[in-house]
Design a protein around this motif. Sequence first.
Motif: not given
Length: 331
Positions: A132-136, A142-148, A173-177
Amino acid sequence: MIRTLSILDRSRTRQGHPAPQALRDTVALARTAEELGYHRFWVSEHHSVPGVAGSAPAVLAAAVAGATDRIRVGTGGVMLPNHQPLVVAEQFGVLESLFPGRIDMGLGRSVGFTNGIRRALGRDTGDADRFEEQVTELLGWLDGTQQAHPEVHARPAEGLRIPAYVLATGEGAGIAARAGLPLVVGDLRSRDRVTGIVERYREEFRPSAAGTGPYVVVSGTVAVAETIEEARRILLPEAWSLAYSRTRGSFPPLRPAEEVEALEMSPKERELYEGALTGHIHGTEEQVAAELSRVAEQTGADELLVTTSTYDRAALLDSHTRLARIAGLRP
């Protein structure tokens, strides 16, 4: 009836046809899928599996996209725990730049299925827990919002719209939702399990920039032929390969159905083989159409991702052709 049909091909090797031929067969199948009117064509990621040639999905997706003109092309999926999200973003940024508006990014959370493979990849089973962390992070590249890494940018991916899909295994499923992403869930042999996952996903879905509402892709093996017996024979090579893997630890190349039928199996192999044949959607066009209508009613799926593998390529192509006709696809 589910009217949007897609194909996932795992580049299964066949007896007498080595891995390079399996990859060429995948590209050829993609061309046929486009001609038949299928919506998308996906490839998979497997490492050190003897019976599977598809180990580098981004590379194979490039070959598929280059050999086709209209069909959407993507991965089912890139196993994100095996990779740095930045590198995945860069790969798909290149794909989307070369084939604009046609690229999908299907993401899974599996790691190598043996300790040796995981060590070779520099991963362990705990890496899947970071999915989930990796998906974020990946979406942030892609959208330029990563701050790490504020001074780093994923080029040419940043700013491109590349649809992401989550393959539902475990917590998928929960991660997708929570991410507001489309869900891919299988297999259709476990209909109640699939229905439960879909219901949970819809209940927990949070709208996002990727989508204002849930989108469900159900996946599974579908075999269509003139008779139910011919459709069942399409299933035999993969069923034997699965039974073999469960008893001997590796997937062998697919064997012709007539050879599988003539095999002497131990009681355990026979049990696994028969189990691997159970529950798949197969039969005549009328029978499959009726079963797919039940799937649509039970799951409310928006799309069907067909994952059928077999030795006989002519039978496989005939099955995909018949399925396209059932769904009323237009080339």
